[in-house]
Design an enzyme around this catalytic site. Structure first.
Site, PDB file in Angstrom:
ATOM      1  CE1 TYR A  97      -4.176   0.154  -2.693  1.00  0.00           C
ATOM      2  CE2 TYR A  97      -5.190  -1.854  -1.872  1.00  0.00           C
ATOM      3  CZ  TYR A  97      -4.619  -1.137  -2.904  1.00  0.00           C
ATOM      4  OH  TYR A  97      -4.482  -1.711  -4.144  1.00  0.00           O
ATOM      5  CB  SER A 150      -7.616  10.859 -49.394  1.00  0.00           C
ATOM      6  OG  SER A 150      -8.618  10.023 -49.935  1.00  0.00           O
ATOM      7  CE  LYS A 157      -9.448  15.999 -48.264  1.00  0.00           C
ATOM      8  NZ  LYS A 157     -10.403  15.107 -47.622  1.00  0.00           N
ATOM      9  CG  HIS A 163     -19.248  35.991 -31.287  1.00  0.00           C
ATOM     10  ND1 HIS A 163     -20.116  35.504 -30.323  1.00  0.00           N
ATOM     11  CD2 HIS A 163     -18.812  37.177 -30.816  1.00  0.00           C
ATOM     12  CE1 HIS A 163     -20.213  36.379 -29.334  1.00  0.00           C
ATOM     13  NE2 HIS A 163     -19.419  37.406 -29.601  1.00  0.00           N
ATOM     14  CG  ASN A 205      -1.914  -1.173   1.164  1.00  0.00           C
ATOM     15  OD1 ASN A 205      -1.964  -1.906   0.185  1.00  0.00           O
ATOM     16  ND2 ASN A 205      -2.671  -1.356   2.236  1.00  0.00           N
TER      17      ASN A 205
HETATM   18  N1  ARG Z   1      -1.375  -3.698  -7.263  1.00  0.00           N
HETATM   19  C1  ARG Z   1      -1.862  -2.988  -6.117  1.00  0.00           C
HETATM   20  C2  ARG Z   1      -2.326  -1.572  -6.531  1.00  0.00           C
HETATM   21  O1  ARG Z   1      -1.957  -1.143  -7.546  1.00  0.00           O
HETATM   22  C3  ARG Z   1      -0.782  -2.865  -5.114  1.00  0.00           C
HETATM   23  C4  ARG Z   1      -1.296  -2.734  -3.730  1.00  0.00           C
HETATM   24  C5  ARG Z   1      -1.968  -3.972  -3.328  1.00  0.00           C
HETATM   25  N2  ARG Z   1      -2.333  -3.897  -1.953  1.00  0.00           N
HETATM   26  C6  ARG Z   1      -3.174  -4.780  -1.396  1.00  0.00           C
HETATM   27  N3  ARG Z   1      -3.463  -4.613  -0.158  1.00  0.00           N
HETATM   28  N4  ARG Z   1      -3.712  -5.744  -2.100  1.00  0.00           N
HETATM   29  O2  ARG Z   1      -3.068  -0.922  -5.816  1.00  0.00           O
END
Ligand code: ARG
Length: 474
Positions: A324, A284, A290, A163, A117
Site C-alpha cells: 500500500y 436558446s 432553437k 465515411h 489498507n
Molecule cells: N483513506 C485511505 C485510502 O483511501 C485509507 C487507507 C489509509 N491507509 C494508510 N496506511 N494510511 O487509501
C-alpha cells in the site's frame, strides 16, 4: 508547540511527539469523497466482528453489543443523523468514532486483525460491485429503449453510411441494433469484471496477513465474495479492479458518445431524420427558434471525462511500489466520478431515445439517394455471370452517367443503360428498389428484414437478462 489540527478521533498518534500540521491534515483528508463507502465499511465491520468472535477475541455478549452498535450506526449513517466531521480523516476514522461513541472502549476491539489498507480495498470492491449493477440496470433501460425504437420503425429504411457518405440502404432497426450490440458488450464486460472483482482483501491486514486467527474465507463469503484474495500483499496493492472498471466505463462512454453524435447529426435541418422530444431538448436564450440536442451532446461530452478518469488512475498506479502507498487514496475520485456521470447520462439518453420522433417518410425517400444502389447493380451483373471487376466498372460508368445528368440510378433510360454496357438490360430495374435491395442482403447479420427480426428478438432477450443480473436475480 505543534501547529494546530489534531484530533482525538485519529487512528494513529502514539509514536508522535507533535500534532499533525494543518497542511498535512488538509492534504490527507479524504472523508469528503470516501464517505460514500460507509455502508460497505459497516458491512465489512459486521463480518469482521463475527470472525473476531469465532477467533475467541470477542465474547458472545461483546459480539452482540458490537453488531447492535454497528446496526445502529448504519441506520444513523443512512438517515443522515451521523455525519463525518472536519476532524475525521477518512470514512474509517469517522465510523470508528461513531462506534466508540456507542460502545466506549469495546469499540476499539474491532480494529484487531485488520488495517485501513485491507478495509479500503474491500470497501471499494463492494462499492464497485454494487455500482456495476446500478450502471448495468441503466444500460439495460437504454438497450430496451433502442430496441423499442427499432421495433416501432421496423420497416423503415435509411441510408447506410461509410465515411459519412451514402453507401447502401439499410433498415433503421439494423442500425439501431448495432448500437445495442455495443451496449450489450459493455454489460458483458461488467459481468466479466464482476467475476474477477469477487475476491475479498479483508484479512490481509496492512500487507502481511494476521497473527490472529481471523478467518478470511468466512469474511469473504459473508460479504458475497467468491474467496479471499490469495496473496495478502496483492490484496492491499492491487487496483486492477478499479482500472478495469474505469476502462469498461470509458468504453461505455464512448459508445454513448457515438450514439449521441449520430442523434446530433440526424436532428439537424440538413438531415431532418429525427426530432428530439421537447422533454429532452433545450432552447436558446437568444434565438427563439432553437431546439438543441443537449442530452446527445452531453453524452458525447461526458466520454472525454470518462476516458480522463481511466487515464488519471493508470498514471497514478504506474510505478507504485508494493504494497500500500498513500497514492492509492487517489484511486477513488476518478472511479466515483465515472459511476456518477454514467448514472446521470444513461437515464437521459434512454429517455431521449425512447421518445425520439422518426421521420419514416423522409428516411425512405433518401435511403437510396446518392446512387446507393450501385452495388446492387454490380451484384446483379455478377449473378448474370459477369466478373465482379467488370460489373463494378460498368456500375461505376452508370453512376457517372447519373452524376453527369443529375439523376438517380432508377431514372436512367433503357437506351442509356444499353449504351453504358450492353449487359445492363432493363431487367436490372428489379434491383433498383430499396425494398429489393434490403431483402437481398439476407446474409447472416445482414440488413434483410428477416435477419433484423432475428436480432431484435435475441437482443430483447439479452436486455431482459441484463436487467435481471442487475437486480441480483441471476
Ligand atoms: N483513506 C485511505 C485510502 O483511501 C485509507 C487507507 C489509509 N491507509 C494508510 N496506511 N494510511 O487509501
Amino acid at each position: 508547540m505543534s501547529e494546530s489540527s489534531g484530533s482525538s478521533t485519529r487512528l494513529w498518534g502514539g509514536r508522535f511527539g507533535r500534532e499533525p500540521s494543518e497542511a498535512l491534515t488538509r492534504l490527507s483528508v479524504s472523508v469528503h469523497f470516501d464517505w460514500r463507502l460507509a455502508p460497505h465499511d459497516l458491512a465489512a465491520s459486521r463480518a469482521h466482528a463475527r470472525v473476531l468472535h469465532r477467533a475467541d477475541l470477542l465474547t458472545e455478549a461483546e459480539l452482540a453489543s458490537m453488531i447492535g452498535a454497528l446496526d445502529d450506526l448504519d441506520a444513523a449513517v443512512r438517515d443522515g443523523s451521523f455525519r463525518p466531521t472536519s476532524e475525521d480523516e477518512d470514512v474509517h476514522t469517522a465510523l470508528e468514532r461513531g462506534l466508540l461513541e456507542r460502545l466506549g472502549a469495546l469499540g476499539g476491539k474491532l480494529r484487531a486483525g485488520r488495517s485501513r489498507n485491507d478495509q479500503v480495498a474491500t470497501d471499494l470492491r463492494l462499492y464497485l460491485r454494487d455500482a456495476a449493477r446500478q450502471v448495468v440496470a441503466r444500460v439495460a433501460e437504454l438497450e430496451t429503449a433502442l430496441i423499442g425504437l427499432a421495433e416501432r420503425h421496423r420497416g423503415t429504411p435509411m441510408p447506410g453510411m461509410t465515411h459519412l457518405q451514402h453507401a447502401q440502404p439499410v433498415l433503421l432497426a439494423h442500425h439501431l441494433l448495432a448500437h445495442v450490440h455495443a451496449f450489450a458488450r459493455d454489460v458483458d464486460r461488467f459481468q466479466d469484471w464482476d467475476d474477477r472483482a469477487a475476491l475479498c482483501p479483508l484479512g490481509a491486514g496492512a500487507l502481511a496477513g494476521s497473527s490472529l486467527a481471523v478467518d478470511p474465507v468466512a469474511v469473504a463469503s459473508e460479504l458475497g465474495f467468491r474467496a479471499p484474495v490469495a496473496n495478502s500483499i496483492d490484496a492491499v496493492s492491487d487496483r486492477d479492479f478499479v482500472a478495469e472498471f474505469c476502462f469498461v466505463a470509458a468504453l461505455l462512454g464512448i459508445h454513448l458518445s457515438r450514439l449521441g453524435e449520430e442523434i446530433c447529426l440526424w436532428a439537424t435541418t440538413e438531415f431532418g431524420w429525427v426530432e428530439i422530444d421537447d422533454a429532452y431538448a433545450t432552447g436558446s436564450s437568444i434565438m427563439p427558434q432553437k431546439k438543441n440536442p443537449d442530452v446527445a451532446e452531453l453524452a458525447r461530452g461526458k466520454s472525454g471525462r470518462l476516458v480522463g478518469n481511466l487515464t488519471s488512475l493508470l498514471v497514478t498506479l504506474k510505478g507504485l511500489p508494493l504494497a500500500y502507498d498513500r497514492d492509492l487514496q487517489e484511486d477513488k475520485e476518478p472511479v466515483f466520478d465515472s459511476v456518477e456521470q454514467l448514472l446521470l447520462v444513461l437515464p437521459a439518453v434512454a429517455g431521449m431515445v425512447a421518445t425520439l420522433g422518426v421521420d419514416d417518410e423522409r428516411l425512405a425517400a433518401v435511403a437510396a439517394t446518392g446512387h446507393a444502389l450501385a452495388t446492387d447493380v454490380a451484384e446483379w451483373l455478377v449473378r448474370t455471370g459477369v466478373p465482379f471487376r467488370d460489373s463494378h466498372e460498368a456500375a461505376g460508368r452508370l453512376v457517372r452517367h447519373c452524376v453527369d445528368h443529375g439523376i438517380e440510378l432508377w431514372e436512367v433510360e433503357d437506351s442509356a443503360l444499353q449504351s453504358i454496357d450492353h449487359r445492363l438490360t432493363p431487367e436490372v430495374r428489379s434491383v433498383l428498389s430499396v425494398r429489393g435491395s434490403l431483402a437481398s442482403r439476407s446474409s447472416y447479420g445482414g440488413t434483410a428484414p428477416a435477419r433484423v427480426a432475428e436480432q431484435l428478438s435475441a437482443l430483447a432477450d439479452a436486455a431482459h437478462g441484463h436487467a435481471s443480473w442487475a437486480s441480483g436475480a441471476d
